[in-house]
Design a protein around this motif. Sequence first.
Motif, PDB file in Angstrom:
ATOM      1  N   ASN A  53       1.471  -1.314   0.228  1.00 50.71           N
ATOM      2  CA  ASN A  53      -0.286   0.180  -0.187  1.00 50.71           C
ATOM      3  C   ASN A  53       0.830   0.804   0.094  1.00 50.71           C
ATOM      4  OD1 ASN A  53      -1.652  -1.813   1.682  1.00 50.71           O
ATOM      5  ND2 ASN A  53      -3.187  -0.863   0.799  1.00 50.71           N
ATOM      6  N   VAL A  54       0.307   1.603  -0.947  1.00 49.48           N
ATOM      7  CA  VAL A  54       1.178   3.586  -0.729  1.00 49.48           C
ATOM      8  C   VAL A  54       0.439   3.953   0.533  1.00 49.48           C
ATOM      9  CG1 VAL A  54       1.115   5.524  -2.545  1.00 49.48           C
ATOM     10  CG2 VAL A  54       0.563   3.441  -3.048  1.00 49.48           C
ATOM     11  N   VAL A  55       1.471   4.654   1.207  1.00 51.89           N
ATOM     12  CA  VAL A  55       1.424   5.659   2.656  1.00 51.89           C
ATOM     13  C   VAL A  55       2.381   7.148   2.127  1.00 51.89           C
ATOM     14  CG1 VAL A  55       1.102   3.570   3.764  1.00 51.89           C
ATOM     15  CG2 VAL A  55       3.367   4.155   3.639  1.00 51.89           C
ATOM     16  N   ALA A  56       2.064   7.651   2.851  1.00 48.92           N
ATOM     17  CA  ALA A  56       3.030   9.052   3.044  1.00 48.92           C
ATOM     18  C   ALA A  56       3.988   8.990   4.138  1.00 48.92           C
ATOM     19  CB  ALA A  56       1.729  10.610   3.123  1.00 48.92           C
ATOM     20  N   ILE A  57       4.681   9.539   3.692  1.00 52.17           N
ATOM     21  CA  ILE A  57       5.882  10.313   4.479  1.00 52.17           C
ATOM     22  C   ILE A  57       5.553  10.528   5.932  1.00 52.17           C
ATOM     23  CG2 ILE A  57       8.520  11.224   5.049  1.00 52.17           C
ATOM     24  CD1 ILE A  57       9.423   9.883   2.077  1.00 52.17           C
ATOM     25  N   ASN A  58       4.923  11.677   5.568  1.00 49.98           N
ATOM     26  CA  ASN A  58       4.661  12.072   6.817  1.00 49.98           C
ATOM     27  C   ASN A  58       2.760  13.275   6.804  1.00 49.98           C
ATOM     28  OD1 ASN A  58       6.945  12.680   8.591  1.00 49.98           O
ATOM     29  ND2 ASN A  58       7.278  13.821   6.394  1.00 49.98           N
ATOM     30  N   GLN A  59       1.913  12.651   8.034  1.00 49.01           N
ATOM     31  CA  GLN A  59       1.188  12.868   7.354  1.00 49.01           C
ATOM     32  C   GLN A  59       0.384  12.918   8.910  1.00 49.01           C
ATOM     33  OE1 GLN A  59      -1.725  10.004   5.360  1.00 49.01           O
ATOM     34  NE2 GLN A  59      -4.111  10.344   6.687  1.00 49.01           N
ATOM     35  N   VAL A 198      -7.703  20.389   9.444  1.00 48.43           N
ATOM     36  CA  VAL A 198      -7.653  19.562   8.009  1.00 48.43           C
ATOM     37  C   VAL A 198      -6.490  18.214   8.324  1.00 48.43           C
ATOM     38  CG1 VAL A 198      -5.444  21.724   7.258  1.00 48.43           C
ATOM     39  CG2 VAL A 198      -6.962  20.120   5.390  1.00 48.43           C
ATOM     40  N   THR A 199      -6.188  17.946   7.230  1.00 50.57           N
ATOM     41  CA  THR A 199      -4.706  16.526   7.065  1.00 50.57           C
ATOM     42  C   THR A 199      -4.788  17.160   5.773  1.00 50.57           C
ATOM     43  OG1 THR A 199      -6.938  14.968   7.863  1.00 50.57           O
ATOM     44  CG2 THR A 199      -4.667  13.882   6.754  1.00 50.57           C
ATOM     45  N   LEU A 200      -3.260  17.218   6.950  1.00 57.62           N
ATOM     46  CA  LEU A 200      -1.636  17.586   5.432  1.00 57.62           C
ATOM     47  C   LEU A 200      -1.397  16.159   5.403  1.00 57.62           C
ATOM     48  CD1 LEU A 200      -1.099  19.627   4.179  1.00 57.62           C
ATOM     49  CD2 LEU A 200       0.897  20.254   5.838  1.00 57.62           C
ATOM     50  N   ALA A 201      -0.810  15.881   3.939  1.00 59.27           N
ATOM     51  CA  ALA A 201      -0.195  14.647   4.160  1.00 59.27           C
ATOM     52  C   ALA A 201       1.140  14.705   2.977  1.00 59.27           C
ATOM     53  CB  ALA A 201      -1.004  13.539   2.653  1.00 59.27           C
ATOM     54  N   GLN A 202       2.250  14.272   2.931  1.00 56.62           N
ATOM     55  CA  GLN A 202       3.142  15.012   1.898  1.00 56.62           C
ATOM     56  C   GLN A 202       3.411  13.585   0.865  1.00 56.62           C
ATOM     57  OE1 GLN A 202       7.505  14.674   4.103  1.00 56.62           O
ATOM     58  NE2 GLN A 202       7.953  14.282   2.012  1.00 56.62           N
ATOM     59  N   LEU A 203       3.351  14.323  -0.267  1.00 52.73           N
ATOM     60  CA  LEU A 203       3.400  13.126  -1.684  1.00 52.73           C
ATOM     61  C   LEU A 203       4.277  13.013  -2.359  1.00 52.73           C
ATOM     62  CD1 LEU A 203       0.230  14.773  -2.500  1.00 52.73           C
ATOM     63  CD2 LEU A 203       0.337  12.725  -1.540  1.00 52.73           C
ATOM     64  N   ASP A 204       5.565  13.684  -2.382  1.00 55.66           N
ATOM     65  CA  ASP A 204       6.700  13.299  -3.016  1.00 55.66           C
ATOM     66  C   ASP A 204       8.061  13.387  -1.706  1.00 55.66           C
ATOM     67  OD1 ASP A 204       9.143  13.207  -4.223  1.00 55.66           O
ATOM     68  OD2 ASP A 204       8.426  15.441  -5.274  1.00 55.66           O
ATOM     69  N   TRP A 273      -0.214   7.265  -4.897  1.00 53.78           N
ATOM     70  CA  TRP A 273      -1.556   8.253  -4.086  1.00 53.78           C
ATOM     71  C   TRP A 273      -1.772   7.671  -2.723  1.00 53.78           C
ATOM     72  CZ3 TRP A 273      -2.003  12.967  -5.596  1.00 53.78           C
ATOM     73  CH2 TRP A 273      -2.631  14.131  -4.962  1.00 53.78           C
ATOM     74  N   PRO A 274      -1.122   8.062  -2.044  1.00 55.21           N
ATOM     75  CA  PRO A 274      -1.829   7.277  -0.685  1.00 55.21           C
ATOM     76  C   PRO A 274      -3.224   6.308  -0.101  1.00 55.21           C
ATOM     77  CG  PRO A 274      -0.876   9.786   0.452  1.00 55.21           C
ATOM     78  CD  PRO A 274      -1.650   9.397  -1.496  1.00 55.21           C
ATOM     79  N   GLY A 275      -2.968   5.175   0.197  1.00 55.52           N
ATOM     80  CA  GLY A 275      -4.415   4.116   0.414  1.00 55.52           C
ATOM     81  C   GLY A 275      -3.347   3.400  -1.390  1.00 55.52           C
ATOM     82  N   LEU A 276      -3.312   3.918  -2.156  1.00 56.35           N
ATOM     83  CA  LEU A 276      -3.559   2.852  -3.492  1.00 56.35           C
ATOM     84  C   LEU A 276      -3.021   1.276  -3.587  1.00 56.35           C
ATOM     85  CD1 LEU A 276      -2.350   4.991  -5.681  1.00 56.35           C
ATOM     86  CD2 LEU A 276      -4.960   3.818  -6.128  1.00 56.35           C
ATOM     87  N   PHE A 277      -3.102   0.016  -3.042  1.00 55.22           N
ATOM     88  CA  PHE A 277      -2.505  -0.893  -4.034  1.00 55.22           C
ATOM     89  C   PHE A 277      -1.411  -0.733  -5.693  1.00 55.22           C
ATOM     90  CE2 PHE A 277      -6.347  -2.528  -1.824  1.00 55.22           C
ATOM     91  CZ  PHE A 277      -5.931  -3.168  -1.049  1.00 55.22           C
ATOM     92  N   ALA A 278      -0.600  -1.514  -4.810  1.00 55.73           N
ATOM     93  CA  ALA A 278       0.827  -1.579  -5.955  1.00 55.73           C
ATOM     94  C   ALA A 278       1.728  -2.574  -5.230  1.00 55.73           C
ATOM     95  CB  ALA A 278       1.686  -0.021  -5.437  1.00 55.73           C
ATOM     96  N   ARG A 279       2.039  -2.926  -7.015  1.00 55.14           N
ATOM     97  CA  ARG A 279       2.958  -4.276  -6.190  1.00 55.14           C
ATOM     98  C   ARG A 279       4.995  -3.701  -6.636  1.00 55.14           C
ATOM     99  NH1 ARG A 279       2.827  -9.655  -7.751  1.00 55.14           N
ATOM    100  NH2 ARG A 279       4.878 -10.471  -9.149  1.00 55.14           N
TER     101      ARG A 279
END
Length: 371
Positions: A53-59, A198-204, A273-279
Amino acid sequence: MTRTLITALAFALALGGCAKRERDAAPRNPTPKVSIVTAVREDVPITLAAQGNVVAINQVQIRPKISSTVRSVEIREGQDVRAGQLLFTLDAREDETVLTRSAALIRKIEADLALAQQTLDRNRTLAASGFLSPSAVDTTQSQVAALQAELAAARSERATNQVKVSYNRIAAPFAGRAGAINVHPGSLVQPGSADPMVTLAQLDPIQVEFTAPERDLPLLLATQTRGALTARVRLADGSERTGKVVFIDNAVDPDAGTIRLKAEFANADRQLWPGLFARVEIDAGVEQGVVVIPAEAVLSGPERRFVYVLQGDGSVRDQQVEVVRVVDERAVVNRLTPGAVVVREGGQNLRPGMKVAPVRPAGRPARGAGA
């Protein structure tokens, strides 16, 4: 009646003769043809694959530290924000009034302290000339020390009030993307509210969290000591992105028999994107001197996996194997001797002891496991 019976018997005898001739003319079941391949010993690159699962480094969930009223919302929902960028402004009038009072108190104490210091200097001069008793000097000096302590306390209180005023300006702790905004100007906010502002998530950059079997842990650790563990993730458009493993958990899950890992990837284009399934695939070095056969040669029974091994008399026997892993349609197996000739295709209808007609696939190399 007798003539009819004789005619029926003659017809039956004729049919029986035809059926016998057809049985005699029918060919016997031919020996089944099977594709064969030789098990070989090779050095196989190890690629570990897993779903993650894709996860944000900082959230972080942005919440107020004080109870106040929202004065203004400085961002939009879904906006990319910079580190330190202002997100919300709260009503700070009461806290600013207290801060102003603290500043005025400090100025008063500073004036009293200056006057007391002048009095102390004058009294010391008079006491040195014999016009004033030493006790008067001590009293004045005590007044100066008390005012100095009051000034330190007032300055500390002013610093506390400055911190309280700063709580009314809520800024982004890191660069990221804002989620849904749950407050509006005029809303009452409190530290213990159920919903965040609000929720803040790091994406990159971003990470993919996944697990690996515990049997692969020694291999992962050994590869990590030699350098970075390279990881690849497949994106939605079918392309791949390369990153590295940045985290191996310090304990194995005893219930699942797995170890948790995280791989980090650049994500400037927001494909992950956070929450996506990934191989995820990890290059975990090279396994040397292992027995390899084509993956399609391995058959599954009710309780085991096995292959059919061709014997010298043209018959086959079943041989139980343990599949360690499958790499590029090749199976790394245990319990099979290198050089053994196994049935690659056509084994589904075989039984132990059956005679077969072996055929090597046309256009394929004799080392079938490397095909």
